[in-house]
Scaffold this active site. Sequence first.
Site, mmCIF file in Angstrom:
data_model
loop_
_atom_site.group_PDB
_atom_site.id
_atom_site.type_symbol
_atom_site.label_atom_id
_atom_site.label_comp_id
_atom_site.label_asym_id
_atom_site.label_seq_id
_atom_site.Cartn_x
_atom_site.Cartn_y
_atom_site.Cartn_z
ATOM 1 N N LYS A 190 28.285 -17.119 -42.399
ATOM 2 C CA LYS A 190 28.272 -18.444 -41.987
ATOM 3 C C LYS A 190 27.308 -18.511 -40.670
ATOM 4 O O LYS A 190 26.785 -17.587 -40.217
ATOM 5 C CB LYS A 190 29.597 -19.014 -41.528
ATOM 6 C CG LYS A 190 30.476 -18.934 -42.617
ATOM 7 C CD LYS A 190 30.118 -20.113 -43.904
ATOM 8 C CE LYS A 190 31.047 -20.214 -45.013
ATOM 9 N NZ LYS A 190 31.330 -19.191 -45.714
HETATM 10 C C1 LIG Z 1 33.195 -24.541 -48.550
HETATM 11 C C2 LIG Z 1 33.916 -23.217 -48.060
HETATM 12 N N1 LIG Z 1 35.257 -23.453 -47.949
HETATM 13 C C3 LIG Z 1 36.154 -22.547 -47.568
HETATM 14 C C4 LIG Z 1 35.605 -21.318 -47.254
HETATM 15 C C5 LIG Z 1 36.603 -20.304 -46.806
HETATM 16 O O1 LIG Z 1 36.254 -19.628 -45.305
HETATM 17 P P1 LIG Z 1 36.802 -18.224 -45.128
HETATM 18 O O2 LIG Z 1 35.849 -17.187 -45.605
HETATM 19 O O3 LIG Z 1 36.691 -18.226 -43.493
HETATM 20 O O4 LIG Z 1 38.194 -18.189 -45.466
HETATM 21 C C6 LIG Z 1 34.360 -21.119 -47.327
HETATM 22 C C7 LIG Z 1 33.794 -19.588 -46.957
HETATM 23 O O5 LIG Z 1 33.983 -18.606 -46.965
HETATM 24 C C8 LIG Z 1 33.634 -21.903 -47.916
HETATM 25 O O6 LIG Z 1 32.166 -21.672 -48.191
#
Ligand SMILES: Cc1ncc(COP(=O)(O)O)c(C=O)c1O
Length: 385
Positions: A190
């Site tokens: 990110k």
């Molecule tokens: C659109 C979206 N939602 C949710 C997530 C979930 O985040 P995390 O990886 O921190 O659980 C991500 C990325 O991984 C994402 O790109």
Amino acid sequence: MSEKIDKKILLASPHMSGNEMGYIQEAFDTNWIAPLGPNVTGFEKEVCAYTGANYADALSSGTAAIHMGLMYLGVGKGDIVFCPSLTFSASANPIIYLGATPVFIDSERESWNMSPVALAKAFEKYPNPKAVIVVNLYGQSADYDKLKAIVDEHHVPILEDAAESLGATYKGVKTGTIGEIGIYSFNGNKIITTSGGGMLVAREKKIIEKVEFWATQAKEQAPYYQHKEIGYNYRMSNVVAGIGRGQLKILDERIAKKKYIFDYYADAFQDLEELEMMPIAAYGEPNYWLSCVTIKPEYEVRPKALLDYLASKNIEGRQIWKPMHLQPVFKGGDFFSHNPEGTSVAEDIFARGLCLPSDTKMTDEDLERVVTRVSWFFGAEAARR
Ligand SMILES: Cc1ncc(COP(=O)(O)O)c(C=O)c1O
């Protein structure tokens, strides 16, 4: 071109600022090695100050934040939750964790985000979904005025999945703060990272208090371990939060570099007739997390061919998210399309789209290497036609 074959150009990788170790050292020096402490509290306050959110709860991932957010909105067994089809599966998975059913909504062309037209169709069949998840894809805000006009009519809350869009704005307002509940991700890819982590933000304090309660094993106030509800172990570690505090200091710098990368490609590909940049809607300012392009429909080349070619030159790209309504795991789920004839915008973007390297550590030489390779690929393709 002096090409360094051995240097891999990455899609998006962690980019530390140099401020992180100070916070981590302090956590060690003070022995705050726990899923609470001054870095956690500090990171929450600083994210609120940056985004304009009222309250925040630092969690172990963006997925955990979506899970907790949906739970707060009362999503449970048998409920319907609307979710964009064009997204990462983590937007939709927590709907299943809670025993609810996702209904997938197509994209609009203008931003690739949830289509108000498809959303209105979904409400005709399902007038009472428990929540609507809106995602700000690839760092660009959805068109909230249009979406909210429909959602508010049905008195349904929005959970804003701003995992990819920290720092992006919609009509001057930071994304993540527009829905009833917003979430951010600090996963390694990110725009800023804590190595892994997430945050839930909300306007109301009671939301954060309840989420924090669930995320710390739902321990009741009692002189012994007393539980009336099922809890989760979802809080962010104080060590990890230190990375986040260091990263937040340079978020605006990272956004500026991401925009530079996008503009560099846009400029370079202006005369390349086969490619189009992802559209940027006039209502907001993205954080340009990933620079995405589509191959124009009149050309038969598939993204995979270009990606394979780039990979052979040590350049990493990715296909656009495969829509959720096409995923085997969500087979049979309902889907509402944007187009009147039932064809899907999300499917079309998936079929023709890809993400180019958008790593903030890229130099101009790296960018030029990508541009040259993409141009050579299409030149060679044209010669074959
Ligand atoms: C659109 C979206 N939602 C949710 C997530 C979930 O985040 P995390 O990886 O921190 O659980 C991500 C990325 O991984 C994402 O790109």
